[in-house]
Enzyme design. Structure first.
Site, PDB file in Angstrom:
ATOM      1  N   ALA A  33       0.818  -1.002  -0.162  1.00  0.00           N
ATOM      2  CA  ALA A  33       0.178  -0.185  -0.282  1.00  0.00           C
ATOM      3  C   ALA A  33       0.763   1.108  -0.376  1.00  0.00           C
ATOM      4  O   ALA A  33       0.275   2.404  -0.272  1.00  0.00           O
ATOM      5  CB  ALA A  33      -0.754  -0.022   0.888  1.00  0.00           C
ATOM      6  N   GLY A  38       0.410   1.379  -5.349  1.00  0.00           N
ATOM      7  CA  GLY A  38      -0.398   1.479  -4.076  1.00  0.00           C
ATOM      8  C   GLY A  38      -0.887   2.765  -3.029  1.00  0.00           C
ATOM      9  O   GLY A  38      -2.146   2.857  -2.404  1.00  0.00           O
ATOM     10  N   ARG A  98       9.332  -8.183 -18.152  1.00  0.00           N
ATOM     11  CA  ARG A  98       8.690  -7.943 -17.096  1.00  0.00           C
ATOM     12  C   ARG A  98       8.774  -9.444 -16.379  1.00  0.00           C
ATOM     13  O   ARG A  98       8.652  -9.118 -15.869  1.00  0.00           O
ATOM     14  CB  ARG A  98       6.357  -7.839 -17.591  1.00  0.00           C
ATOM     15  N   HIS A 187     -13.985  -5.161 -32.846  1.00  0.00           N
ATOM     16  CA  HIS A 187     -14.270  -3.798 -32.903  1.00  0.00           C
ATOM     17  C   HIS A 187     -13.027  -3.352 -33.599  1.00  0.00           C
ATOM     18  O   HIS A 187     -11.568  -3.290 -33.531  1.00  0.00           O
ATOM     19  CB  HIS A 187     -12.729  -3.481 -31.213  1.00  0.00           C
TER      20      HIS A 187
HETATM   21  P1  NAD Z   1       6.475   0.400  -6.055  1.00  0.00           P
HETATM   22  O1  NAD Z   1       8.255  -0.620  -5.718  1.00  0.00           O
HETATM   23  O2  NAD Z   1       6.126   1.958  -6.510  1.00  0.00           O
HETATM   24  O3  NAD Z   1       6.084   0.294  -4.637  1.00  0.00           O
HETATM   25  C1  NAD Z   1       5.939  -0.721  -4.492  1.00  0.00           C
HETATM   26  C2  NAD Z   1       5.182  -1.465  -2.700  1.00  0.00           C
HETATM   27  O4  NAD Z   1       5.811  -2.596  -2.405  1.00  0.00           O
HETATM   28  C3  NAD Z   1       6.912  -0.604  -2.310  1.00  0.00           C
HETATM   29  O5  NAD Z   1       5.229   0.484  -0.979  1.00  0.00           O
HETATM   30  C4  NAD Z   1       7.058  -1.782  -1.195  1.00  0.00           C
HETATM   31  O6  NAD Z   1       7.352  -1.123  -0.029  1.00  0.00           O
HETATM   32  C5  NAD Z   1       6.075  -3.288  -1.325  1.00  0.00           C
HETATM   33  N1  NAD Z   1       6.400  -3.975  -1.075  1.00  0.00           N
HETATM   34  C6  NAD Z   1       6.914  -5.191  -1.521  1.00  0.00           C
HETATM   35  N2  NAD Z   1       7.711  -5.994  -1.069  1.00  0.00           N
HETATM   36  C7  NAD Z   1       6.829  -6.807   0.463  1.00  0.00           C
HETATM   37  C8  NAD Z   1       6.075  -7.469   1.058  1.00  0.00           C
HETATM   38  N3  NAD Z   1       6.667  -8.629   0.513  1.00  0.00           N
HETATM   39  N4  NAD Z   1       4.912  -6.863   1.464  1.00  0.00           N
HETATM   40  C9  NAD Z   1       4.218  -6.173   1.635  1.00  0.00           C
HETATM   41  N5  NAD Z   1       4.595  -4.693   0.723  1.00  0.00           N
HETATM   42  C10 NAD Z   1       5.744  -4.881  -0.288  1.00  0.00           C
HETATM   43  O7  NAD Z   1       5.741  -0.292  -7.736  1.00  0.00           O
HETATM   44  P2  NAD Z   1       4.638  -0.101  -8.415  1.00  0.00           P
HETATM   45  O8  NAD Z   1       5.022   1.045  -9.339  1.00  0.00           O
HETATM   46  O9  NAD Z   1       3.715   0.598  -6.920  1.00  0.00           O
HETATM   47  O10 NAD Z   1       4.753  -0.956  -8.650  1.00  0.00           O
HETATM   48  C11 NAD Z   1       4.492  -2.239  -8.350  1.00  0.00           C
HETATM   49  C12 NAD Z   1       3.951  -3.670  -9.311  1.00  0.00           C
HETATM   50  O11 NAD Z   1       2.975  -3.439  -9.927  1.00  0.00           O
HETATM   51  C13 NAD Z   1       5.310  -3.963  -9.954  1.00  0.00           C
HETATM   52  O12 NAD Z   1       5.695  -5.527 -10.106  1.00  0.00           O
HETATM   53  C14 NAD Z   1       4.559  -3.487 -11.455  1.00  0.00           C
HETATM   54  O13 NAD Z   1       5.346  -4.332 -12.095  1.00  0.00           O
HETATM   55  C15 NAD Z   1       3.534  -4.042 -11.367  1.00  0.00           C
HETATM   56  N6  NAD Z   1       3.052  -3.344 -11.940  1.00  0.00           N
HETATM   57  C16 NAD Z   1       1.513  -3.989 -12.612  1.00  0.00           C
HETATM   58  C17 NAD Z   1       0.348  -3.129 -14.311  1.00  0.00           C
HETATM   59  C18 NAD Z   1      -0.553  -4.130 -13.951  1.00  0.00           C
HETATM   60  O14 NAD Z   1      -1.064  -4.074 -15.166  1.00  0.00           O
HETATM   61  N7  NAD Z   1      -1.185  -5.396 -13.610  1.00  0.00           N
HETATM   62  C19 NAD Z   1       0.729  -1.875 -14.068  1.00  0.00           C
HETATM   63  C20 NAD Z   1       1.898  -1.463 -13.502  1.00  0.00           C
HETATM   64  C21 NAD Z   1       2.497  -1.740 -12.922  1.00  0.00           C
HETATM   65  C1  LMR Z   2       1.733  -1.906 -17.901  1.00  0.00           C
HETATM   66  O1  LMR Z   2       1.377  -2.260 -18.397  1.00  0.00           O
HETATM   67  O2  LMR Z   2       1.860  -0.335 -17.409  1.00  0.00           O
HETATM   68  C2  LMR Z   2       2.861  -2.562 -17.049  1.00  0.00           C
HETATM   69  O3  LMR Z   2       2.302  -4.154 -17.370  1.00  0.00           O
HETATM   70  C3  LMR Z   2       3.460  -2.254 -16.249  1.00  0.00           C
HETATM   71  C4  LMR Z   2       4.732  -2.291 -16.887  1.00  0.00           C
HETATM   72  O4  LMR Z   2       5.783  -2.795 -16.466  1.00  0.00           O
HETATM   73  O5  LMR Z   2       5.361  -2.252 -18.345  1.00  0.00           O
END
Ligand code: NAD
Ligand code: LMR
Length: 313
Positions: A33, A38, A98, A187
């Protein structure tokens, strides 16, 4: 860590929550979070009247930073949750795929999933941490090992892809993105526009490059994650016909050895209600699906073997 406005909204939020019926009481937990996703995700959830209790957990930050935080008690943060979102994990830097995040994020997600399987096995688990194609199978394996796996409750959050697709299509048409209901197939603006398809496929890279080492998409992902959580809650609270695209344990390509796939899914009170078919696709889209299936199969197998070889404590 959470912005002050979240605290100010709390009073109004509590009043709204007070009038909610028992059926509409929902606890939502965010693991990770304090991160780039978060924080805004938690703020959006805090403003959602469907969310009557919000539990925020991270390994970073102290109790003083939290609205209702659980910096040391993961089990109590997830206990009783209806929805748990996991954005915990490292984001990409320019030049990374990724899959390059796997070595760091696989064990983070495995350990968080373990706590969820043990303390909140009935919750809907929404995985944001990348690589989603592998982290979702990791969660499935963790739950299976504890006899707690319910494929209807496990979701990879892929909402951001359709949020982007809607935005790019609406830009070409001069419409509002919220009115562009993007489907995989049929689409017209998407199927026939190679440039938009490419931009949706590589939208994540575009952001990673622009942020130049400071991470990946955060605000758009928070909005997409909040939308997915809201849809799961709407369906849980009895609304019919709620459909979202999401990466789930899916029958669509199981005959080709691919156990998880992202498609439109109808949500219901028990999580996944119905996995909708892909529908008709043109020859070019068929080729894209074929190419994706080969990679996806490897990503899924990587997650499964990781947990089998590294079950953790
Ligand atoms: P970030 O580094 O800003 O935040 C990650 C948070 O996770 C940090 O606050 C960290 O302390 C916390 N964390 C790490 N290990 C932990 C644990 N064991 N328990 C609890 N908290 C923990 O990163 P972000 O920009 O928020 O991105 C987070 C993830 O989301 C990345 O893996 C990124 O690739 C992914 N992401 C996915 C999508 C999607 O479409 N699904 C889109 C964007 C980002
Ligand atoms: C996105 O599509 O923005 C996420 O999956 C984060 C990334 O690493 O591209």
């Amino acid at each position: 860590m959470l912005p002050a406005v979240s605290r100010m909204a709390f009073g109004a939020f509590q009043r709204r929550a007070f009038s909610a019926s028992a059926r509409d009481l929902s606890k939502v937990a965010v693991l990770g979070a304090a991160g780039g996703i978060g924080q805004p995700l938690s703020l959006l959830l805090k403003l959602n009247p469907r969310v009557t209790e919000l539990a925020l957990y991270d390994i970073r930050g102290g109790p003083g930073h939290w609205l209702r935080g659980y910096p040391s008690g993961l089990a109590s943060a997830v206990k009783g949750a209806d929805v748990i979102l996991i954005p915990a994990g490292v984001p990409r830097k320019p030049g990374m795929t990724r899959d390059d995040l796997f070595n760091t994020n696989a064990s983070i997600v495995r350990d968080l999933a373990k706590a969820c399987a043990e303390s909140a096995p009935e919750a809907n688990l929404l995985i944001i941490a990348n690589p989603v194609n592998s982290t979702v199978p990791i969660c499935a394996e963790v739950y299976k090992a504890r006899g707690a796996y319910n494929p209807k409750r496990l979701f990879g959050v892929t909402t951001l892809d359709v949020v982007r697709a809607s935005r790019f299509v609406s830009e070409t048409k001069g419409t509002d993105p919220k009115d562009e209901n993007i489907t995989v197939s049929k689409h017209p603006e998407l199927s026939s526009n190679a440039e938009i398809i490419n931009r949706v496929q590589f939208g994540g890279d575009e952001v990673v490059k622009a942020k130049d080492g400071a991470g990946s998409a955060t605000l758009s992902m928070a909005m997409a994650g909040a939308r997915m959580a809201e849809s799961v809650l709407r369906a849980a609270q009895g609304e019919k016909g709620v459909v979202e695209p999401t990466f789930v344990d899916s029958p669509l390509y199981k005959d080709q050895g691919v156990d998880f796939f992202a498609s439109k899914v109808e949500l219901g009170p028990n999580g996944v209600e119905k996995i909708l078919p892909i529908g008709e696709v043109n020859a070019a889209e068929e080729k894209l699906i074929e190419a994706c299936l080969a990679d996806l199969k490897k990503n899924i197998a990587k997650g499964v073997s990781f947990v089998q070889a590294n079950p953790g404590k």
